[in-house]
Scaffold this motif. Structure first.
Motif, mmCIF file in Angstrom:
data_model
loop_
_atom_site.group_PDB
_atom_site.id
_atom_site.type_symbol
_atom_site.label_atom_id
_atom_site.label_comp_id
_atom_site.label_asym_id
_atom_site.label_seq_id
_atom_site.Cartn_x
_atom_site.Cartn_y
_atom_site.Cartn_z
ATOM 1 N N CYS A 59 2.426 -1.683 42.145
ATOM 2 C CA CYS A 59 3.076 -2.050 40.888
ATOM 3 C C CYS A 59 3.682 -0.786 40.314
ATOM 4 C CB CYS A 59 2.057 -2.648 39.917
ATOM 5 S SG CYS A 59 2.788 -3.199 38.354
ATOM 6 N N ASN A 60 4.986 -0.787 40.144
ATOM 7 C CA ASN A 60 5.682 0.395 39.653
ATOM 8 C C ASN A 60 6.229 0.154 38.254
ATOM 9 O OD1 ASN A 60 5.232 1.739 42.060
ATOM 10 N ND2 ASN A 60 7.157 1.044 42.971
ATOM 11 N N GLY A 61 6.443 1.230 37.520
ATOM 12 C CA GLY A 61 6.961 1.116 36.169
ATOM 13 C C GLY A 61 7.813 2.303 35.792
ATOM 14 N N VAL A 62 8.469 2.167 34.652
ATOM 15 C CA VAL A 62 9.302 3.231 34.094
ATOM 16 C C VAL A 62 8.962 3.383 32.623
ATOM 17 C CG1 VAL A 62 11.644 4.001 33.585
ATOM 18 C CG2 VAL A 62 11.196 2.746 35.699
ATOM 19 N N ILE A 63 8.788 4.616 32.195
ATOM 20 C CA ILE A 63 8.530 4.907 30.786
ATOM 21 C C ILE A 63 9.706 5.687 30.234
ATOM 22 C CG2 ILE A 63 6.947 5.940 29.122
ATOM 23 C CD1 ILE A 63 4.945 6.133 31.477
ATOM 24 N N ARG A 64 10.341 5.144 29.214
ATOM 25 C CA ARG A 64 11.357 5.906 28.484
ATOM 26 C C ARG A 64 10.638 6.678 27.395
ATOM 27 N NH1 ARG A 64 16.295 3.531 26.216
ATOM 28 N NH2 ARG A 64 17.083 5.597 26.682
ATOM 29 N N VAL A 65 10.909 7.975 27.339
ATOM 30 C CA VAL A 65 10.141 8.890 26.500
ATOM 31 C C VAL A 65 11.021 9.513 25.439
ATOM 32 C CG1 VAL A 65 8.693 10.962 26.489
ATOM 33 C CG2 VAL A 65 8.598 9.379 28.431
ATOM 34 N N ILE A 66 10.472 9.620 24.230
ATOM 35 C CA ILE A 66 11.064 10.484 23.213
ATOM 36 C C ILE A 66 10.203 11.737 23.213
ATOM 37 C CG2 ILE A 66 11.697 10.761 20.794
ATOM 38 C CD1 ILE A 66 11.765 7.749 20.532
ATOM 39 N N GLY A 67 10.717 12.792 23.753
ATOM 40 C CA GLY A 67 9.947 14.019 23.900
ATOM 41 C C GLY A 67 10.306 14.703 25.208
ATOM 42 N N ASN A 68 9.698 15.841 25.446
ATOM 43 C CA ASN A 68 10.019 16.658 26.612
ATOM 44 C C ASN A 68 9.273 16.162 27.848
ATOM 45 O OD1 ASN A 68 10.820 18.667 28.326
ATOM 46 N ND2 ASN A 68 9.501 20.244 27.459
ATOM 47 N N ILE A 69 10.017 15.846 28.916
ATOM 48 C CA ILE A 69 9.395 15.391 30.158
ATOM 49 C C ILE A 69 9.637 16.371 31.301
ATOM 50 C CG2 ILE A 69 9.624 12.971 29.483
ATOM 51 C CD1 ILE A 69 11.938 12.765 31.523
ATOM 52 N N LYS A 70 10.201 17.536 31.012
ATOM 53 C CA LYS A 70 10.632 18.473 32.052
ATOM 54 C C LYS A 70 9.487 18.976 32.916
ATOM 55 C CE LYS A 70 14.969 18.561 30.584
ATOM 56 N NZ LYS A 70 16.076 17.985 31.383
ATOM 57 N N ASP A 71 8.250 18.956 32.401
ATOM 58 C CA ASP A 71 7.126 19.491 33.168
ATOM 59 C C ASP A 71 6.560 18.491 34.164
ATOM 60 O OD1 ASP A 71 7.240 21.930 31.876
ATOM 61 O OD2 ASP A 71 5.819 21.347 30.317
ATOM 62 N N PHE A 72 6.949 17.219 34.071
ATOM 63 C CA PHE A 72 6.416 16.216 34.988
ATOM 64 C C PHE A 72 7.030 16.379 36.378
ATOM 65 C CE2 PHE A 72 5.236 14.102 31.054
ATOM 66 C CZ PHE A 72 4.032 13.501 31.386
ATOM 67 N N ILE A 73 6.175 16.381 37.395
ATOM 68 C CA ILE A 73 6.646 16.472 38.770
ATOM 69 C C ILE A 73 5.964 15.379 39.599
ATOM 70 C CG2 ILE A 73 7.125 18.945 38.672
ATOM 71 C CD1 ILE A 73 4.492 19.443 40.103
ATOM 72 N N MET A 74 6.418 15.224 40.824
ATOM 73 C CA MET A 74 5.897 14.210 41.726
ATOM 74 C C MET A 74 4.382 14.342 41.883
ATOM 75 S SD MET A 74 7.184 11.785 43.853
ATOM 76 C CE MET A 74 8.770 12.328 44.460
ATOM 77 N N ASP A 75 3.703 13.203 41.850
ATOM 78 C CA ASP A 75 2.252 13.089 42.053
ATOM 79 C C ASP A 75 1.423 13.529 40.851
ATOM 80 O OD1 ASP A 75 2.594 12.048 44.619
ATOM 81 O OD2 ASP A 75 2.604 14.036 45.538
ATOM 82 N N GLY A 117 8.836 9.880 40.227
ATOM 83 C CA GLY A 117 10.177 10.410 40.014
ATOM 84 C C GLY A 117 10.458 10.618 38.538
ATOM 85 N N ARG A 118 11.611 11.220 38.259
ATOM 86 C CA ARG A 118 11.986 11.518 36.876
ATOM 87 C C ARG A 118 13.486 11.331 36.722
ATOM 88 N NH1 ARG A 118 10.732 17.381 35.756
ATOM 89 N NH2 ARG A 118 12.980 17.702 35.828
ATOM 90 N N ASP A 119 13.872 10.636 35.672
ATOM 91 C CA ASP A 119 15.287 10.411 35.373
ATOM 92 C C ASP A 119 15.613 11.178 34.098
ATOM 93 O OD1 ASP A 119 17.794 9.543 34.736
ATOM 94 O OD2 ASP A 119 17.341 7.396 34.814
ATOM 95 N N ASP A 120 16.115 12.402 34.268
ATOM 96 C CA ASP A 120 16.389 13.240 33.113
ATOM 97 C C ASP A 120 17.543 12.714 32.272
ATOM 98 O OD1 ASP A 120 14.341 14.947 33.795
ATOM 99 O OD2 ASP A 120 15.618 16.373 34.860
ATOM 100 N N THR A 121 18.459 11.980 32.909
ATOM 101 C CA THR A 121 19.609 11.449 32.171
ATOM 102 C C THR A 121 19.163 10.463 31.103
ATOM 103 O OG1 THR A 121 21.022 11.692 34.121
ATOM 104 C CG2 THR A 121 21.802 10.228 32.372
ATOM 105 N N ASN A 122 18.159 9.642 31.430
ATOM 106 C CA ASN A 122 17.649 8.664 30.471
ATOM 107 C C ASN A 122 16.297 9.066 29.887
ATOM 108 O OD1 ASN A 122 19.743 6.573 30.643
ATOM 109 N ND2 ASN A 122 19.053 6.327 32.761
#
Length: 291
Positions: free
Chosen positions: A113-129, A150-155
């Motif tokens: 089961c996969n999901g996506v979280i849209r975040v208000i805040g800094n996500i730059k430190d998140f990496i795979m695993d 994964g990480r979608d910096d655009t959104n």
């Protein structure tokens, strides 16, 4: 209105910094976050001001602030009174970040089961695993845990594989309590108490004296008495006299934390200050068993 990637980066960084610092943000601060030349930021800011997405704040402490249209451009709802939905990276809370939206991208796959979280805040430190936890959410007290895929910096979004979801019903405790509670007389022997536990399939019960609840006795109390060779004691001699009570109007989520705080398995539920029932850890587990 279609924004360029750099314009999205600027607006996302501006919103994030403004939320964290609660003041106008200087172009140099944004440039440092997105690793761009400050001159480029100033040029883009002129375009964003013309589009009504940012406003300038004059003075030594001035800078830029996002407008409501900036939130709209990113499809982020701007709330006057919002609750922070915390995000944890590897068991450490991400300061200044909140989940704005949680979406499930796969639900029919029998293995994942996969999901996506849209975040208000800094996500730059998140990496795979990385291990990620979102929640609890304010209404349903939903907590989601998983691993970053994964990480979608655009959104400003994080993609993750969901390993665990927990949610407690939002009804009040009075809807789950046992009423009337099973009571044990204060002068009952531990043998009588044990038989009563077995007959009713419980691990403990309130103790009553002339119709008034005066304590709680459990299997653990009885086991301690037997281990000490006290086979002829009464319930009143081994019961816990300090009653831990909860109001019937409390949410189940808030009450569950009290089991852990006081290290008990049973609480007395009161209605208008009067003991009316009991709630045990087993009652909570039975409620969740339907899932």
């Amino acid at each position: 209105m279609e924004l360029t990637p750099i314009q999205k980066d600027i607006i996302i960084s501006l919103i994030n910094l403004q939320r964290q610092k609660d003041r106008a943000i200087k172009g140099e601060e944004i440039a440092e976050v997105i690793q761009r030349n400050p001159g480029t930021i100033r040029n883009q800011m002129q375009l964003l001001k013309a589009l009504g997405l940012v406003e300038g704040v004059p003075g030594p402490k001035g800078g830029y602030k996002p407008t409501g249209a900036a939130y709209d451009s990113l499809r982020i709802q701007q709330l006057k009174n919002e609750s922070v939905v915390p995000i944890y990276r590897n068991n450490v809370i991400v300061n200044g970040a909140t989940a704005a939206e949680i979406s499930f991208t796969t639900v029919r796959n029998p293995d994942m089961c996969n999901g996506v979280i849209r975040v208000i805040g800094n996500i730059k430190d998140f990496i795979m695993d990385d291990k990620i936890q979102v929640g609890p959410t304010p209404v349903n007290r939903l907590i989601i845990r998983g691993e970053v895929t994964g990480r979608d910096d655009t959104n400003n979004s994080i993609l993750f594989n969901i390993n665990e979801m927990i949610s407690l019903p939002k009804k009040q405790v009075k809807h789950y309590m046992k009423y009337p509670p099973m009571l044990i007389n204060v002068n009952a022997s531990i043998q009588e108490a044990t038989r009563l536990f077995i007959r009713n399939n419980v691990h403990g019960a309130p103790v009553e004296d002339k119709g008034k609840i005066v304590g709680i006795v459990t299997y653990t109390d009885i086991a301690h008495a037997i281990a000490q060779g006290k086979l002829n004691v009464k319930v009143k001699d081994i019961m816990t006299k300090e009653l831990i009570t909860v109001d019937g109007d409390m949410q189940l989520y808030d009450v569950v934390k009290l089991f852990h705080k006081y290290n008990v398995g049973r609480l007395i539920v009161t209605i208008n200050g009067v003991p009316k029932g009991t709630l045990s850890k087993t009652d909570v587990m039975n409620e969740l068993a339907v899932y």
